[in-house]
Design a protein around this motif. Structure first.
Motif, short mmCIF file in Angstrom:
data_model
loop_
_atom_site.label_atom_id
_atom_site.label_comp_id
_atom_site.label_asym_id
_atom_site.label_seq_id
_atom_site.Cartn_x
_atom_site.Cartn_y
_atom_site.Cartn_z
N HIS A 64 -9.52 2.36 -6.38
CA HIS A 64 -10.06 1.56 -5.19
C HIS A 64 -10.24 2.54 -4.17
N GLN A 65 -10.90 2.25 -2.99
CA GLN A 65 -10.73 2.67 -1.76
C GLN A 65 -10.51 1.70 -0.65
N VAL A 66 -9.75 1.94 0.37
CA VAL A 66 -9.54 1.05 1.40
C VAL A 66 -10.38 1.56 2.55
N VAL A 67 -11.10 0.67 3.02
CA VAL A 67 -11.86 0.77 4.43
C VAL A 67 -11.23 0.03 5.48
N GLU A 68 -10.55 0.75 6.57
CA GLU A 68 -9.91 0.00 7.55
C GLU A 68 -10.90 -0.28 8.58
N PRO A 69 -10.67 -1.74 9.31
CA PRO A 69 -11.66 -2.23 10.16
C PRO A 69 -11.41 -1.49 11.43
N MET A 119 -16.26 2.16 -12.29
CA MET A 119 -16.06 0.93 -11.83
C MET A 119 -15.19 1.08 -10.70
N LEU A 120 -15.77 1.38 -9.39
CA LEU A 120 -15.07 1.72 -8.04
C LEU A 120 -14.96 0.32 -7.42
N ALA A 121 -13.82 -0.10 -6.69
CA ALA A 121 -13.66 -1.23 -5.91
C ALA A 121 -13.37 -0.89 -4.48
N LYS A 122 -13.92 -1.57 -3.57
CA LYS A 122 -13.77 -1.52 -2.07
C LYS A 122 -13.04 -2.58 -1.70
N PHE A 132 -16.43 -5.04 -5.96
CA PHE A 132 -16.56 -3.78 -6.65
C PHE A 132 -17.86 -3.43 -6.25
N ILE A 133 -17.95 -2.05 -6.41
CA ILE A 133 -19.44 -1.52 -6.01
C ILE A 133 -20.32 -1.36 -7.10
#
Length: 101
Positions: free
Chosen positions: A72-77, A1-4, A27-28
């Protein structure tokens, strides 16, 4: 259960950028959605795929994920380049090709 954790993009149907200021935790999906046998609707076995939480800051979203033990993983804009345009540039002498209708 990985979250973005990310900032959502601007809505293509609106010119404003008000909805892009918040950070979203989403959640992915663990498994791809599949068509249901009886009705043919698309369904999935993962109920977390429907969960979307909005936060005011990136730090608040990360803190929530850590408090709930959610990987979780953080996606920078991406950094947006601003293009300054002026109507008078259509008639400038430095223009490479002539302006016409």
């Amino acid at each position: 259960m990985l979250a973005k954790i990310y900032r959502p993009a601007k809505n293509a149907m609106q010119s404003g950028k008000a909805a892009t200021k918040k950070w979203r935790l989403e959640f992915i999906l663990a498994a791809a959605p599949r068509p249901e046998a009886l009705m043919g609707w698309i369904s999935g076995a993962d109920p977390n795929g429907q969960v979307r939480l909005d936060f005011d800051t990136k730090e608040a979203a990360i803190e929530f994920a850590r408090a709930q033990d959610i990987p979780h993983q953080v996606v920078e804009p991406p950094e947006l380049k601003r293009q300054i345009k002026s109507y008078s540039d259509n008639f400038a002498f430095r223009r490479r090709e002539p302006w016409s209708h």
